[in-house]
Design a protein around this motif. Structure first.
Motif, PDB file in Angstrom:
ATOM      1  N   PRO A   1     -17.955   6.051   7.005  1.00 29.89           N
ATOM      2  CA  PRO A   1     -19.027   5.621   7.579  1.00 29.89           C
ATOM      3  C   PRO A   1     -18.780   5.908   9.233  1.00 29.89           C
ATOM      4  O   PRO A   1     -19.421   6.147   9.735  1.00 29.89           O
ATOM      5  N   PHE A   2     -17.489   5.842   9.180  1.00 25.58           N
ATOM      6  CA  PHE A   2     -16.894   5.201  10.912  1.00 25.58           C
ATOM      7  C   PHE A   2     -15.768   6.031  11.107  1.00 25.58           C
ATOM      8  O   PHE A   2     -15.398   6.525  11.952  1.00 25.58           O
ATOM      9  N   GLY A   3     -16.390   7.581  10.320  1.00 26.51           N
ATOM     10  CA  GLY A   3     -15.238   9.044  10.978  1.00 26.51           C
ATOM     11  C   GLY A   3     -13.485   8.695  10.064  1.00 26.51           C
ATOM     12  O   GLY A   3     -13.008   9.404  10.834  1.00 26.51           O
ATOM     13  N   TRP A   4     -13.200   8.580   9.433  1.00 32.60           N
ATOM     14  CA  TRP A   4     -11.772   8.264   8.485  1.00 32.60           C
ATOM     15  C   TRP A   4     -12.552   9.188   7.791  1.00 32.60           C
ATOM     16  O   TRP A   4     -12.275   8.993   6.589  1.00 32.60           O
ATOM     17  N   ASN A   5     -12.164  10.361   8.271  1.00 32.85           N
ATOM     18  CA  ASN A   5     -13.266  11.152   6.877  1.00 32.85           C
ATOM     19  C   ASN A   5     -11.401  12.210   6.129  1.00 32.85           C
ATOM     20  O   ASN A   5     -10.768  12.078   7.312  1.00 32.85           O
ATOM     21  N   GLN A   6     -12.041  12.673   5.479  1.00 28.38           N
ATOM     22  CA  GLN A   6     -10.731  13.220   4.118  1.00 28.38           C
ATOM     23  C   GLN A   6     -11.047  14.926   4.551  1.00 28.38           C
ATOM     24  O   GLN A   6     -11.288  15.267   4.106  1.00 28.38           O
ATOM     25  N   GLY A   7     -10.184  15.784   5.905  1.00 34.59           N
ATOM     26  CA  GLY A   7     -10.654  16.595   6.504  1.00 34.59           C
ATOM     27  C   GLY A   7     -11.876  16.572   7.665  1.00 34.59           C
ATOM     28  O   GLY A   7     -12.401  15.509   8.115  1.00 34.59           O
TER      29      GLY A   7
ATOM     30  N   ARG B   1      -3.911  14.435  16.495  1.00 34.35           N
ATOM     31  CA  ARG B   1      -4.772  13.446  17.677  1.00 34.35           C
ATOM     32  C   ARG B   1      -5.057  12.130  16.639  1.00 34.35           C
ATOM     33  O   ARG B   1      -5.097  11.343  16.388  1.00 34.35           O
ATOM     34  N   GLU B   2      -6.814  12.843  15.881  1.00 34.04           N
ATOM     35  CA  GLU B   2      -6.890  11.410  15.425  1.00 34.04           C
ATOM     36  C   GLU B   2      -6.418  11.193  14.050  1.00 34.04           C
ATOM     37  O   GLU B   2      -6.395   9.825  13.566  1.00 34.04           O
ATOM     38  N   GLN B   3      -5.424  11.935  13.196  1.00 34.03           N
ATOM     39  CA  GLN B   3      -4.676  11.903  12.449  1.00 34.03           C
ATOM     40  C   GLN B   3      -3.646  10.330  12.715  1.00 34.03           C
ATOM     41  O   GLN B   3      -4.084   9.030  11.780  1.00 34.03           O
ATOM     42  N   GLY B   4      -3.298  11.085  13.744  1.00 36.03           N
ATOM     43  CA  GLY B   4      -2.144   9.651  13.728  1.00 36.03           C
ATOM     44  C   GLY B   4      -3.008   8.361  14.714  1.00 36.03           C
ATOM     45  O   GLY B   4      -2.674   7.081  13.872  1.00 36.03           O
ATOM     46  N   GLU B   5      -4.521   8.383  15.548  1.00 35.55           N
ATOM     47  CA  GLU B   5      -4.740   7.071  15.542  1.00 35.55           C
ATOM     48  C   GLU B   5      -5.706   6.498  13.877  1.00 35.55           C
ATOM     49  O   GLU B   5      -5.676   5.066  14.176  1.00 35.55           O
ATOM     50  N   ILE B   6      -6.172   6.898  13.758  1.00 34.50           N
ATOM     51  CA  ILE B   6      -6.833   6.493  12.469  1.00 34.50           C
ATOM     52  C   ILE B   6      -5.323   5.824  10.806  1.00 34.50           C
ATOM     53  O   ILE B   6      -5.980   5.009  10.506  1.00 34.50           O
ATOM     54  N   VAL B   7      -4.569   7.083  11.489  1.00 31.55           N
ATOM     55  CA  VAL B   7      -3.360   6.317   9.726  1.00 31.55           C
ATOM     56  C   VAL B   7      -3.249   4.994  10.622  1.00 31.55           C
ATOM     57  O   VAL B   7      -2.404   3.705  10.059  1.00 31.55           O
ATOM     58  N   SER B   8      -2.613   5.121  12.426  1.00 26.93           N
ATOM     59  CA  SER B   8      -2.297   3.549  13.025  1.00 26.93           C
ATOM     60  C   SER B   8      -3.376   2.879  12.716  1.00 26.93           C
ATOM     61  O   SER B   8      -2.847   1.961  12.166  1.00 26.93           O
ATOM     62  N   ARG B   9      -4.671   2.836  12.936  1.00 26.39           N
ATOM     63  CA  ARG B   9      -5.254   1.797  13.096  1.00 26.39           C
ATOM     64  C   ARG B   9      -5.571   1.491  10.695  1.00 26.39           C
ATOM     65  O   ARG B   9      -5.367   0.333  10.648  1.00 26.39           O
ATOM     66  N   LEU B  10      -5.118   1.748   9.699  1.00 25.68           N
ATOM     67  CA  LEU B  10      -4.935   1.617   8.780  1.00 25.68           C
ATOM     68  C   LEU B  10      -4.172   0.899   8.421  1.00 25.68           C
ATOM     69  O   LEU B  10      -4.177  -0.147   7.659  1.00 25.68           O
ATOM     70  N   TYR B  11      -3.224   1.419   9.177  1.00 23.76           N
ATOM     71  CA  TYR B  11      -1.861   0.147   9.305  1.00 23.76           C
ATOM     72  C   TYR B  11      -1.932  -0.989   9.498  1.00 23.76           C
ATOM     73  O   TYR B  11      -1.153  -1.937   9.380  1.00 23.76           O
TER      74      TYR B  11
ATOM     75  N   ILE C   1       0.492  -0.738   0.350  1.00 21.24           N
ATOM     76  CA  ILE C   1      -0.443  -0.394  -0.415  1.00 21.24           C
ATOM     77  C   ILE C   1       0.926   1.430  -0.089  1.00 21.24           C
ATOM     78  O   ILE C   1       1.773   1.535   1.103  1.00 21.24           O
ATOM     79  N   ALA C   2       1.477   1.297  -0.726  1.00 18.69           N
ATOM     80  CA  ALA C   2       2.182   2.951  -1.168  1.00 18.69           C
ATOM     81  C   ALA C   2       2.421   4.443  -1.122  1.00 18.69           C
ATOM     82  O   ALA C   2       2.576   5.123  -0.871  1.00 18.69           O
ATOM     83  N   GLU C   3       0.585   4.353  -0.945  1.00 23.00           N
ATOM     84  CA  GLU C   3       0.086   5.296  -0.244  1.00 23.00           C
ATOM     85  C   GLU C   3      -1.662   5.386   0.312  1.00 23.00           C
ATOM     86  O   GLU C   3      -2.226   4.729   0.082  1.00 23.00           O
ATOM     87  N   PHE C   4      -1.779   5.944   1.724  1.00 25.37           N
ATOM     88  CA  PHE C   4      -2.623   6.015   2.558  1.00 25.37           C
ATOM     89  C   PHE C   4      -2.545   6.712   3.703  1.00 25.37           C
ATOM     90  O   PHE C   4      -1.024   7.140   3.700  1.00 25.37           O
ATOM     91  N   GLY C   5      -3.222   6.812   4.771  1.00 27.76           N
ATOM     92  CA  GLY C   5      -2.930   8.592   5.362  1.00 27.76           C
ATOM     93  C   GLY C   5      -4.933   9.229   5.423  1.00 27.76           C
ATOM     94  O   GLY C   5      -5.935   9.120   4.759  1.00 27.76           O
TER      95      GLY C   5
ATOM     96  N   LEU D   1       2.669   7.771  15.799  1.00 35.38           N
ATOM     97  CA  LEU D   1       3.213   6.510  14.683  1.00 35.38           C
ATOM     98  C   LEU D   1       3.970   6.029  15.245  1.00 35.38           C
ATOM     99  O   LEU D   1       4.662   5.228  14.776  1.00 35.38           O
ATOM    100  N   GLN D   2       5.568   7.308  15.465  1.00 33.40           N
ATOM    101  CA  GLN D   2       6.124   6.755  16.077  1.00 33.40           C
ATOM    102  C   GLN D   2       6.345   5.782  17.376  1.00 33.40           C
ATOM    103  O   GLN D   2       6.938   4.476  17.598  1.00 33.40           O
ATOM    104  N   ASP D   3       4.709   5.199  17.892  1.00 35.37           N
ATOM    105  CA  ASP D   3       4.761   4.392  19.097  1.00 35.37           C
ATOM    106  C   ASP D   3       4.584   2.660  18.653  1.00 35.37           C
ATOM    107  O   ASP D   3       5.249   2.034  18.494  1.00 35.37           O
ATOM    108  N   LEU D   4       3.783   3.574  17.286  1.00 32.65           N
ATOM    109  CA  LEU D   4       3.296   2.100  16.432  1.00 32.65           C
ATOM    110  C   LEU D   4       4.283   1.512  15.690  1.00 32.65           C
ATOM    111  O   LEU D   4       4.524   0.309  15.905  1.00 32.65           O
ATOM    112  N   PHE D   5       5.321   2.023  15.078  1.00 33.70           N
ATOM    113  CA  PHE D   5       6.608   1.321  13.898  1.00 33.70           C
ATOM    114  C   PHE D   5       7.209   1.373  15.079  1.00 33.70           C
ATOM    115  O   PHE D   5       7.589  -0.275  15.047  1.00 33.70           O
ATOM    116  N   GLY D   6       7.608   1.881  16.549  1.00 35.79           N
ATOM    117  CA  GLY D   6       8.598   0.758  17.736  1.00 35.79           C
ATOM    118  C   GLY D   6       8.223   0.138  17.466  1.00 35.79           C
ATOM    119  O   GLY D   6       9.230  -0.599  18.353  1.00 35.79           O
TER     120      GLY D   6
END
Length: 714
Positions: free
Chosen positions: A371-377, A382-392, A355-359, A706-711
């Motif tokens: 529908p689950f609040g993972w909106n484009q904007g 903080r929500e960005q980090g939480e949602i991107v972590s979930r997607l990963y 998955i070469a792009e996600f975010g 994301l630092q915590d997730l990747f770590g």
């Protein structure tokens, strides 16, 4: 031979003599750091640093092949004040960014095109000293405009230019290129050989479906491609063309550098190989570029091939409509359209997928809902980090090779469909538009936050418009930066007004136009605050949304007396459409972006929320507000350019202003009013224009999540 030995002894004696003479001085040694990790190997005279082994990505480190899960970021070419083609990122910035990316526990970077030589030199130096190297997926960009014009990638000029670009980039990563200067492209001498750290090629862009369709009709009898290292089976003409380009890339690197690495091409949901009967937009399910139809042969079978997709959770629309996705149950036992699509994508492919792009953008403005609040904007940092972590996590659970977050840095030059008509496209890189979500996918922010919006008096360069010595409200000041207009109202701290009184601010942009408030003050905008509820509204005849979607596109009904009424400030989310598989009518959708959120907006405070707009401190009596420039109809605030006469000149109307008139009324719950600037004494807030913007780097809250997730991952 004897002469050579004598000469060598003589040279040694000379050096010893120099050392003896300098013996009373300290001797300095230059120590060249060797990479902590030795990468790359050879087989049959061909060097490799990475390969696809079954469903896994592997890199050769310290003498053995090691499985690696890709966890990284995309990195673009722009920073504030520059377009991508200007290649404005400096060596110091690359150095600093690589350090931060490494400290985020990422292992990979993806770039879309050739960067300046500083990029390659900085990456080489970083990897020489890093405990864990940063690997690189290198893209090869193709100019979109000729493809859109011709709808034919086989056009000789297009293909030749793309193939030359591939060869140039191969030379560059091997430290063997000198690129001449030309408009819109980077250039220079490329001497840093980083080829061992390049673990994959990603050729091309998100392919336009109409071009793919046109090529299918034009070259329907083209047949298969059978090259040196790439062949096809059941390929359509676009797949044939892609295979040909990948073969050219592999052959060139093999013949010139005895080197190979995994190959891929950029793809996206729009041209995937899955039929989507719920998709309402014809072009989003019109054409396919199927990686399954492209195969390796010969020596390229060793490094292999993989699929690369850009996948986001909120678009295309079928992701939010089709029940097979919206009702899909993920590994957490929760509904998850993103995981559902990834499952389908993986099952439809015979090769592993990256998955070469996600975010998710941490922006104030929104473009699409999920529908689950993972909106484009309208997502906080903080929500960005939480949602991107979930997607990963979903990416890994669905057995992908990993993922590359879009993106490392915010990109001020970007546009998005529901705001692009309201600004000056030539000036986008020179200010930060909080309403354009595409600018704010980054984990690195450049916004100065000149005023912290925390109720503390840290104002230093404000313009004090009004002051008085009695009443609840004592003064009104205004300041601004590249992103916001800031307003400060100083209240008598003993006055308990915030929870019970109503406060109205009025802003005047147009000359001799607007809604009459008091004593001839004509307001284009009204900001009403009632405690923790607030909204900014716009004069109906100055409402870009209303003009766009009523006058121009006829998608929303007429509203009465627009010259006399304030409208909510809105952004479109979806035009009306019919779901093709069910016939369901989905109405036009918009949302009120003018609603203002109360709370701490100081990035240094533990309660910081990047979506907060205003804050009042009862202790200091200071009310601070930040208003995005676009919400005041700014097109290019650095040039004082604003929307002009919409009713006369349409959506492209433009005017240059001297400043912004500001006034206020405090309506007391006990009766009576206090006014500033509405008794014939109104004043303009004036600011200095700018050519290049000021900016300050700041890692967003999402970075640390994301630092915590990747770590916590191997």
């Amino acid at each position: 031979m004897k002469k050579v030995i004598i000469a060598a002894i003589g040279l040694l004696l000379v050096l010893l003599g120099v050392w003896w003479i300098q013996a009373d001085k300290p001797v300095e040694f230059t120590i060249f750091n060797q990479p902590e990790v030795q990468v790359g190997t050879e087989k049959d005279g061909i060097s490799y640093s990475a390969r696809i082994a079954g469903e896994q990505f592997e890199v050769f480190e310290d003498g053995e092949w090691r499985e690696v899960t890709i966890k990284g970021v995309n990195l673009g070419m722009a920073k504030p004040g520059t377009f991508p083609g200007e290649a404005g990122i400096t060596r110091e910035e690359y150095d600093r960014w690589f350090e931060a990316i490494g400290e985020m526990n990422a292992n990979s970077i993806r770039v879309y095109t050739l960067h300046p030589p500083d990029f390659y030199e900085a990456l080489e130096q970083y990897n020489k000293k890093a405990d864990t190297p940063l690997y690189l997926f290198h893209g090869v960009w193709i100019d979109e405009e000729p493809l859109e014009e011709t709808k034919d990638a086989f056009t000789p000029e297009i293909t030749e230019r793309f193939q030359q670009e591939m060869k140039t980039i191969v030379d560059a990563v091997h430290g063997n290129a000198e690129v001449e200067q030309q408009p819109g492209h980077t250039y220079g001498k490329y001497k840093a050989d980083i080829s061992d750290y390049v673990i994959g090629w990603m050729a091309g862009i998100e392919w336009h479906p109409h071009m793919v369709q046109e090529m299918g009709m034009k070259y329907k009898d083209l047949g298969e491609y059978d090259g040196t290292f790439i062949k096809t089976e059941d390929a359509n003409p676009m797949e044939h063309w892609v295979a040909q380009q990948l073969d050219v890339l592999a052959v060139y690197e093999h013949e010139n550098y005895d080197s190979m690495r995994p190959l891929s091409f950029t793809n996206w949901v729009t041209t995937d190989n899955i039929d989507q009967p719920a998709e309402p937009s014809e072009q989003e399910d019109l054409a396919t570029v199927d990686p399954n139809h492209i195969e390796t042969k010969g020596e390229l079978a060793e490094p292999g091939i993989f699929a690369s997709y850009h996948v986001y959770p909120y678009y295309p629309d079928f992701l939010n409509l089709d029940e097979k996705y919206t009702e899909f149950i993920d590994h957490r036992g929760e509904k998850n359209n993103y995981a559902g699509y990834l499952r389908d994508l993986n099952e439809s492919h015979e090769m592993p997928i990256l998955i070469a792009e996600f975010g998710i953008p941490a922006s104030r403005g929104m473009t699409h809902r999920n529908p689950f609040g993972w909106n484009q904007g309208f997502i906080s940092e903080r929500e960005q980090g939480e949602i991107v972590s979930r997607l990963y996590e979903d990416i890994l659970e669905e057995e992908m090779l990993g993922g590359l977050v879009f993106t490392w840095q915010d990109e001020w030059f970007k546009r998005t469909w529901n705001t692009m008509e309201y600004d000056n496209p030539d000036e986008r890189p020179f200010w930060s538009n909080a309403q354009t979500n595409e600018q704010q996918f980054g984990l690195l922010s450049f916004d100065r936050h000149k005023i912290k919006v925390d109720g503390e008096d840290d104002w230093q360069e404000e313009m004090v418009l009004y002051e008085k010595s009695e009443g609840a409200i004592r003064s009104l000041s205004v300041d601004s930066d590249e992103r916001y207009v800031y307003v400060k109202a100083q209240f008598e701290p003993d006055e308990e007004w915030f929870a019970k009184d109503k406060l109205h601010f009025y802003f005047s942009v147009r000359e001799d136009e607007g809604i009459a408030v008091e004593d001839g003050f004509l307001a284009d905008f009204e900001l009403s605050i009632e405690g923790e509820d607030a909204a900014l509204r716009v004069a109906g005849d100055y409402d870009t949304f209303y003009y766009d979607y009523h006058n121009r596109l006829e998608m929303i009904p007429e509203e009465p007396a627009i010259e006399e009424n304030f409208h909510p400030i809105r952004l479109a989310l979806n035009k009306a459409f019919t779901r093709p598989d069910t016939g369901e009518e989905i109405p036009f959708e918009a949302y009120e972006t003018g609603l203002m959120r109360f709370g701490m907006a100081n990035p240094e405070h533990e309660d910081y929320d990047s979506l907060n707009d205003y804050y009042y401190s009862e202790e200091t009596g200071i009310l601070e507000i930040r208003v995005p420039w676009m919400m005041l109809n700014a097109k290019a605030p650095g040039k004082k350019e604003f929307t002009g006469d919409l009713q006369k000149d349409g959506i492209e109307a433009s005017s240059t202003v001297e400043g912004i008139g500001v006034a206020a009324i405090l309506e007391r719950a006990s009766g009576g009013e206090e006014m500033l600037g509405l008794e014939g004494d109104s004043k303009l807030y004036d600011w200095e224009t700018w050519q290049l913007p000021q900016s300050e780097e700041r890692l967003k809250q999402s970075y640390y999540i994301l630092q915590d997730l990747f770590g916590n991952m191997e």
